[in-house]
Write a protein that holds these residues in place. Structure first.
Motif, PDB file in Angstrom:
ATOM      1  N   LEU A 120       0.920  -2.119  26.606  1.00  0.00           N
ATOM      2  CA  LEU A 120       0.533  -1.379  25.409  1.00  0.00           C
ATOM      3  C   LEU A 120       1.654  -1.455  24.378  1.00  0.00           C
ATOM      4  CD1 LEU A 120      -1.073   1.821  26.995  1.00  0.00           C
ATOM      5  CD2 LEU A 120      -2.173  -0.332  26.355  1.00  0.00           C
ATOM      6  N   GLU A 121       1.355  -2.072  23.251  1.00  0.00           N
ATOM      7  CA  GLU A 121       2.314  -2.177  22.153  1.00  0.00           C
ATOM      8  C   GLU A 121       1.938  -1.152  21.084  1.00  0.00           C
ATOM      9  OE1 GLU A 121       4.944  -3.982  22.191  1.00  0.00           O
ATOM     10  OE2 GLU A 121       4.521  -5.172  23.987  1.00  0.00           O
ATOM     11  N   GLU A 122       2.833  -0.197  20.823  1.00  0.00           N
ATOM     12  CA  GLU A 122       2.553   0.866  19.857  1.00  0.00           C
ATOM     13  C   GLU A 122       3.038   0.452  18.470  1.00  0.00           C
ATOM     14  OE1 GLU A 122       4.569   4.218  21.485  1.00  0.00           O
ATOM     15  OE2 GLU A 122       3.113   4.504  23.102  1.00  0.00           O
TER      16      GLU A 122
ATOM     17  N   ARG B 265       1.026   8.325  28.875  1.00  0.00           N
ATOM     18  CA  ARG B 265       0.677   6.905  28.757  1.00  0.00           C
ATOM     19  C   ARG B 265      -0.716   6.606  29.295  1.00  0.00           C
ATOM     20  NH1 ARG B 265       6.288   6.504  30.004  1.00  0.00           N
ATOM     21  NH2 ARG B 265       5.854   6.508  32.237  1.00  0.00           N
ATOM     22  N   GLN B 266      -1.216   7.432  30.205  1.00  0.00           N
ATOM     23  CA  GLN B 266      -2.521   7.188  30.809  1.00  0.00           C
ATOM     24  C   GLN B 266      -3.665   7.898  30.081  1.00  0.00           C
ATOM     25  OE1 GLN B 266      -1.918   8.301  34.908  1.00  0.00           O
ATOM     26  NE2 GLN B 266      -0.698   6.485  35.367  1.00  0.00           N
TER      27      GLN B 266
ATOM     28  N   ALA C 121      -4.694   9.606  21.767  1.00  0.00           N
ATOM     29  CA  ALA C 121      -4.394  10.934  21.225  1.00  0.00           C
ATOM     30  C   ALA C 121      -3.463  11.673  22.170  1.00  0.00           C
ATOM     31  CB  ALA C 121      -5.685  11.722  21.032  1.00  0.00           C
ATOM     32  N   TYR C 122      -2.309  12.095  21.649  1.00  0.00           N
ATOM     33  CA  TYR C 122      -1.363  12.876  22.441  1.00  0.00           C
ATOM     34  C   TYR C 122      -1.474  14.361  22.123  1.00  0.00           C
ATOM     35  CZ  TYR C 122       0.648   8.363  23.578  1.00  0.00           C
ATOM     36  OH  TYR C 122       0.836   7.084  24.025  1.00  0.00           O
TER      37      TYR C 122
ATOM     38  N   LEU D  70       8.931   7.021  39.491  1.00  0.00           N
ATOM     39  CA  LEU D  70       8.408   8.375  39.697  1.00  0.00           C
ATOM     40  C   LEU D  70       7.305   8.736  38.706  1.00  0.00           C
ATOM     41  CD1 LEU D  70      11.633  10.440  40.529  1.00  0.00           C
ATOM     42  CD2 LEU D  70      10.067   9.247  42.064  1.00  0.00           C
ATOM     43  N   GLY D  71       7.157   7.944  37.641  1.00  0.00           N
ATOM     44  CA  GLY D  71       6.043   8.165  36.719  1.00  0.00           C
ATOM     45  C   GLY D  71       6.264   9.232  35.674  1.00  0.00           C
ATOM     46  N   LEU D  72       7.528   9.496  35.311  1.00  0.00           N
ATOM     47  CA  LEU D  72       7.776  10.451  34.233  1.00  0.00           C
ATOM     48  C   LEU D  72       7.195   9.900  32.930  1.00  0.00           C
ATOM     49  CD1 LEU D  72       9.157  13.043  33.227  1.00  0.00           C
ATOM     50  CD2 LEU D  72      11.223  11.691  32.823  1.00  0.00           C
TER      51      LEU D  72
END
Length: 250
Positions: free
Chosen positions: A227-229, A150-151, A211-212, A143-145
């Motif tokens: 993507l490795e944070e 992330r995008q 940037a969040y 569902l893309g929660l």
């Protein structure tokens, strides 16, 4: 003696049947757990209303209806990620006709889940700290929660003028060449404080910044499409700081 042997045979047959039933039950449980989820046809409706998005914690009201039964409950302590439309920060999933899950994205990118269900003529909505793995996996992967976060664009430099505490300054995070090809230098600055981190970059990896929020970024490495944070960098009450999320493995 014949009666004795017959009784033993009957006992063995009964035990074998029970064992067979137990294995079948275990197999069915495993298969059910691994089976992909399918959305159920709702027997009612679920409405979600969010207020106070500009505050540290928001007020969320759930209106749950099935047939002629209507139930409303409000939670006033839900921290929600800011800067995105309401409809992008939560998802609703009906796993059964009278069972529905609602998941939200918090400012630290964690999730919070609520579950609404029916018990006879009674409806309820509860906060569930640890939902079943198949539920949160479906809501986040299918569902893309969380996709709205992330995008976010991946950049090599983040600069924003922000006020934190009593300090008004430019918050800067930038990627610079490291000591060698397998490393990158992570530079950060705010309020006259500068810091440098050396981040290892596996072969084929590409460093990035996401940037969040104006005062909150993630630094990581894109490798093989994943993507490795590795670092969380943010400004809190006028102070810049970072947290290492994981160690880079070459």
């Amino acid at each position: 003696m014949k009666v004795h042997y017959a009784a033993m045979a009957l006992l063995l047959a009964f035990t074998a049947c029970n064992n067979k039933g137990a294995k079948t039950g275990d197999a069915a449980t495993t298969t059910d757990e691994e089976a992909p989820l399918q959305p159920a046809r709702p027997a009612g409706t679920m409405e979600v209303s969010i207020k106070d998005r500009d505050k540290d914690t928001s007020s969320v009201t759930f209106t749950f209806s099935i047939d002629s039964i209507r139930y409303e409950r409000t939670y006033k302590d839900l921290p929600l990620v800011k800067g995105f439309p309401d409809t992008t920060i939560y998802r609703v999933f009906w796993d059964e006709p009278n069972s529905v899950w609602i998941g939200f994205i918090k400012p630290n990118r964690d999730t919070r889940y609520y579950h609404a269900s029916q018990d006879g003529r009674q409806l309820k909505v509860l906060w569930v700290p640890s939902p079943p793995r198949k539920i949160y996996t479906y809501m986040e992967k299918t569902l893309g929660l969380g996709d709205v976060i992330r995008q976010q664009p991946r950049v090599s430099r983040h600069e924003k003028n922000i006020q934190s505490g009593l300090i008004l300054d430019k918050f800067t995070v930038a990627l610079k060449p490291g000591a060698n090809k397998s490393a990158a230098n992570v530079y950060m600055k705010f309020g006259g404080v500068e810091r440098n981190l050396q981040m290892e970059v596996p072969e084929g990896g590409k460093p990035y910044i996401q940037a969040y929020a104006d005062d909150y970024v993630i630094v990581g490495v894109e490798l093989g499409g994943e993507l490795e944070e590795y670092y969380e960098i943010k400004v809190v009450n006028g102070r810049i700081g970072y947290k290492q999320l994981q160690t880079v493995i070459k």
